[in-house]
Motif scaffolding. Structure first.
Motif, PDB file in Angstrom:
ATOM      1  N   ALA A 226      37.401  45.942  35.652  1.00 48.18           N
ATOM      2  CA  ALA A 226      37.988  47.389  35.547  1.00 48.18           C
ATOM      3  C   ALA A 226      37.595  48.125  36.911  1.00 48.18           C
ATOM      4  O   ALA A 226      38.694  48.569  37.158  1.00 48.18           O
ATOM      5  CB  ALA A 226      37.511  47.833  34.257  1.00 48.18           C
ATOM      6  N   LEU A 227      36.455  48.063  37.078  1.00 43.81           N
ATOM      7  CA  LEU A 227      36.311  48.783  38.440  1.00 43.81           C
ATOM      8  C   LEU A 227      36.814  48.418  39.835  1.00 43.81           C
ATOM      9  O   LEU A 227      37.376  49.062  40.631  1.00 43.81           O
ATOM     10  CB  LEU A 227      34.665  48.972  38.608  1.00 43.81           C
ATOM     11  N   VAL A 228      36.643  47.259  39.792  1.00 47.71           N
ATOM     12  CA  VAL A 228      37.383  46.686  40.878  1.00 47.71           C
ATOM     13  C   VAL A 228      38.943  46.223  40.924  1.00 47.71           C
ATOM     14  O   VAL A 228      39.515  45.953  42.117  1.00 47.71           O
ATOM     15  CB  VAL A 228      36.586  45.446  41.694  1.00 47.71           C
ATOM     16  N   GLN A 229      39.260  45.952  39.790  1.00 45.39           N
ATOM     17  CA  GLN A 229      40.705  45.599  39.479  1.00 45.39           C
ATOM     18  C   GLN A 229      41.191  44.342  40.028  1.00 45.39           C
ATOM     19  O   GLN A 229      42.207  43.983  40.858  1.00 45.39           O
ATOM     20  CB  GLN A 229      41.606  46.800  39.805  1.00 45.39           C
ATOM     21  N   LEU A 230      40.210  43.266  39.854  1.00 42.66           N
ATOM     22  CA  LEU A 230      40.737  42.023  40.195  1.00 42.66           C
ATOM     23  C   LEU A 230      40.269  40.897  38.937  1.00 42.66           C
ATOM     24  O   LEU A 230      39.368  41.131  38.236  1.00 42.66           O
ATOM     25  CB  LEU A 230      39.402  41.687  41.401  1.00 42.66           C
ATOM     26  N   PRO A 231      40.985  39.978  39.191  1.00 43.10           N
ATOM     27  CA  PRO A 231      40.650  38.836  37.938  1.00 43.10           C
ATOM     28  C   PRO A 231      39.690  38.254  38.485  1.00 43.10           C
ATOM     29  O   PRO A 231      38.980  38.309  39.576  1.00 43.10           O
ATOM     30  CB  PRO A 231      41.997  38.047  38.519  1.00 43.10           C
ATOM     31  N   PHE A 232      39.165  37.357  37.721  1.00 46.78           N
ATOM     32  CA  PHE A 232      37.715  36.640  37.624  1.00 46.78           C
ATOM     33  C   PHE A 232      37.735  35.858  39.168  1.00 46.78           C
ATOM     34  O   PHE A 232      36.553  35.986  39.601  1.00 46.78           O
ATOM     35  CB  PHE A 232      37.407  35.868  36.654  1.00 46.78           C
ATOM     36  N   GLY A 233      38.599  35.106  39.250  1.00 42.45           N
ATOM     37  CA  GLY A 233      38.346  33.977  40.459  1.00 42.45           C
ATOM     38  C   GLY A 233      38.264  34.974  41.657  1.00 42.45           C
ATOM     39  O   GLY A 233      37.330  34.619  42.590  1.00 42.45           O
ATOM     40  N   ASP A 234      39.043  35.996  41.807  1.00 40.82           N
ATOM     41  CA  ASP A 234      39.150  36.844  43.134  1.00 40.82           C
ATOM     42  C   ASP A 234      37.630  37.679  43.057  1.00 40.82           C
ATOM     43  O   ASP A 234      37.046  37.796  44.326  1.00 40.82           O
ATOM     44  CB  ASP A 234      40.193  37.748  43.158  1.00 40.82           C
ATOM     45  N   LEU A 235      37.345  38.087  42.035  1.00 43.93           N
ATOM     46  CA  LEU A 235      36.076  38.877  42.099  1.00 43.93           C
ATOM     47  C   LEU A 235      34.952  37.869  42.447  1.00 43.93           C
ATOM     48  O   LEU A 235      34.139  38.514  43.452  1.00 43.93           O
ATOM     49  CB  LEU A 235      35.914  39.263  40.548  1.00 43.93           C
ATOM     50  N   CYS A 236      34.911  36.649  41.997  1.00 44.89           N
ATOM     51  CA  CYS A 236      33.796  35.774  42.489  1.00 44.89           C
ATOM     52  C   CYS A 236      34.076  35.347  43.963  1.00 44.89           C
ATOM     53  O   CYS A 236      32.965  35.445  44.554  1.00 44.89           O
ATOM     54  CB  CYS A 236      33.834  34.572  41.761  1.00 44.89           C
ATOM     55  N   GLN A 237      35.112  35.169  44.427  1.00 43.24           N
ATOM     56  CA  GLN A 237      35.408  34.930  45.706  1.00 43.24           C
ATOM     57  C   GLN A 237      35.047  35.846  46.553  1.00 43.24           C
ATOM     58  O   GLN A 237      34.347  35.640  47.742  1.00 43.24           O
ATOM     59  CB  GLN A 237      36.926  34.501  45.874  1.00 43.24           C
ATOM     60  N   ARG A 238      35.268  37.282  46.352  1.00 39.16           N
ATOM     61  CA  ARG A 238      35.275  38.334  47.323  1.00 39.16           C
ATOM     62  C   ARG A 238      33.391  38.852  47.225  1.00 39.16           C
ATOM     63  O   ARG A 238      33.017  39.394  48.076  1.00 39.16           O
ATOM     64  CB  ARG A 238      36.250  39.434  47.067  1.00 39.16           C
ATOM     65  N   GLY A 239      33.130  38.514  45.999  1.00 37.08           N
ATOM     66  CA  GLY A 239      31.704  39.054  45.660  1.00 37.08           C
ATOM     67  C   GLY A 239      30.670  38.047  45.946  1.00 37.08           C
ATOM     68  O   GLY A 239      29.482  38.702  46.141  1.00 37.08           O
ATOM     69  N   GLY A 240      30.961  37.025  45.968  1.00 38.38           N
ATOM     70  CA  GLY A 240      30.102  36.047  46.279  1.00 38.38           C
ATOM     71  C   GLY A 240      28.819  35.952  45.515  1.00 38.38           C
ATOM     72  O   GLY A 240      29.008  35.983  44.108  1.00 38.38           O
ATOM     73  N   THR A 241      27.829  35.537  45.950  1.00 43.63           N
ATOM     74  CA  THR A 241      26.546  35.577  44.940  1.00 43.63           C
ATOM     75  C   THR A 241      26.223  36.950  44.461  1.00 43.63           C
ATOM     76  O   THR A 241      25.425  36.966  43.363  1.00 43.63           O
ATOM     77  CB  THR A 241      25.371  35.090  45.697  1.00 43.63           C
TER      78      THR A 241
END
Length: 315
Positions: A190-205
């Motif tokens: 909700a805070l970053v308004q990204l779907p799960f795949g994009d969240l993991c890709q951009r946020g990394g570890t």
């Protein structure tokens, strides 16, 4: 079976649509724009294997539960009491209410208001509204129902309708497992308004570490509360990462994006509240709760301003 769906959003429309598709008499109770579209064209149920318009009854009033054998309660958790009180006078004596909601205490809240059989259920489904009267099913759809007088019959009916359903004596543990999943993902999404795949890709570890901290707090609270769930943080995080579809937005992200009140008090907020009661520190969950609450309050102020402008109070 005659079924009413109280709160016909993405979850309610999927399960109601599947039951109607299987030949059951279903009434969807939802928002005016959805109801108007369904009355005109039928419910469009778009899944991975079919895309159909299903003839189904729809209304906006709680009287739609009249003479229903089963009511699927699918409203947002903050609306539970209001929904139950609205439909209370229309419930048949033999009606069973099944709570298909986020959070872990909705069934208890319903039981406090009505003397009917109430069954808690755990929902695992990826669905969204594609527009008025149009539900998209992205995958899954399993239900876990607690034991009760009507449980086995309901499970048979749901399974026959293509909805994988089981009855479990540990629904409390399953509800908490789902709560942990929601706490780990919903607020961040909700805070970053990204779907799960994009969240993991951009946020990394960093995403994995953040989820681990959230889950560790949730498990500590669950353990202190006597809940029967996995105590392995790494295993739980791995299961969460494997469970959420890559393109899936959380329901909380959708609430924030559409300026609707979120369920944060019944997700991370529940962990915070139980943590206070049990003497367990929950700083990460507390931070996430606070940040989403700020967004909720900001959206509430915007809704109030728009309403006042429409009434001629502000220009």
């Amino acid at each position: 079976m005659k079924v009413a769906v109280m709160g016909a959003g993405a979850v309610g429309c999927f399960y109601g649509g599947m039951l109607a598709r299987a030949g059951h008499e279903v009434t969807l109770i939802g928002r005016q724009n959805h109801v108007a579209s369904i009355r005109r064209d039928g419910l469009r149920l778009e899944s991975l294997s079919f895309d159909e318009f299903i003839e189904i009854t729809a209304c906006t009033d709680a009287s739609g539960v009249v003479s229903a054998d089963a009511i699927l309660l699918c409203v947002k958790s903050p609306d539970t009491e209001a929904a139950v009180l609205a439909m209370k006078q229309y419930l048949s004596e033999s009606a069973v209410i099944v709570t298909l909601q986020n959070g872990v205490d909705n069934a208890e809240r319903v039981r406090a208001l009505v003397e009917r059989e109430v069954l808690a259920a755990v929902v695992y489904v990826g669905s969204e509204m594609g527009g008025p009267g149009h539900v998209r099913h992205h995958g899954r759809g399993e239900l876990i129902i607690e034991p009760g007088t009507s449980s086995e019959r309901l499970a048979r009916i749901l399974n026959d309708a293509g909805i994988s359903t089981s009855v479990s004596a540990n629904v409390r543990g399953a509800l908490w497992e789902k709560l942990v999943l929601n706490c780990a993902y919903n607020a961040i999404s909700a805070l970053v308004q990204l779907p799960f795949g994009d969240l993991c890709q951009r946020g990394g570890t960093a995403v994995n570490r953040a989820m681990r901290d959230i889950v560790a707090e949730c498990i500590a609270v669950a353990s202190a509360d006597g809940v029967n769930i996995s105590r392995d943080v790494d295993e739980t995080v791995a299961r969460i990462m494997a469970t959420i579809p890559a393109g899936q937005y959380s329901s909380t992200a959708h609430d924030v994006a559409t300026h609707r009140p979120s369920e944060i008090d019944h997700l991370n907020g529940h962990i915070v509240g139980r943590g206070v009661a049990l003497g367990i520190a929950t700083p990460v969950n507390h931070l996430l709760m606070m940040m989403v609450r700020v967004l909720d309050n900001q959206r509430a102020d915007q809704r109030s301003t728009k309403a006042a402008s429409a009434d001629g109070v502000l220009i």
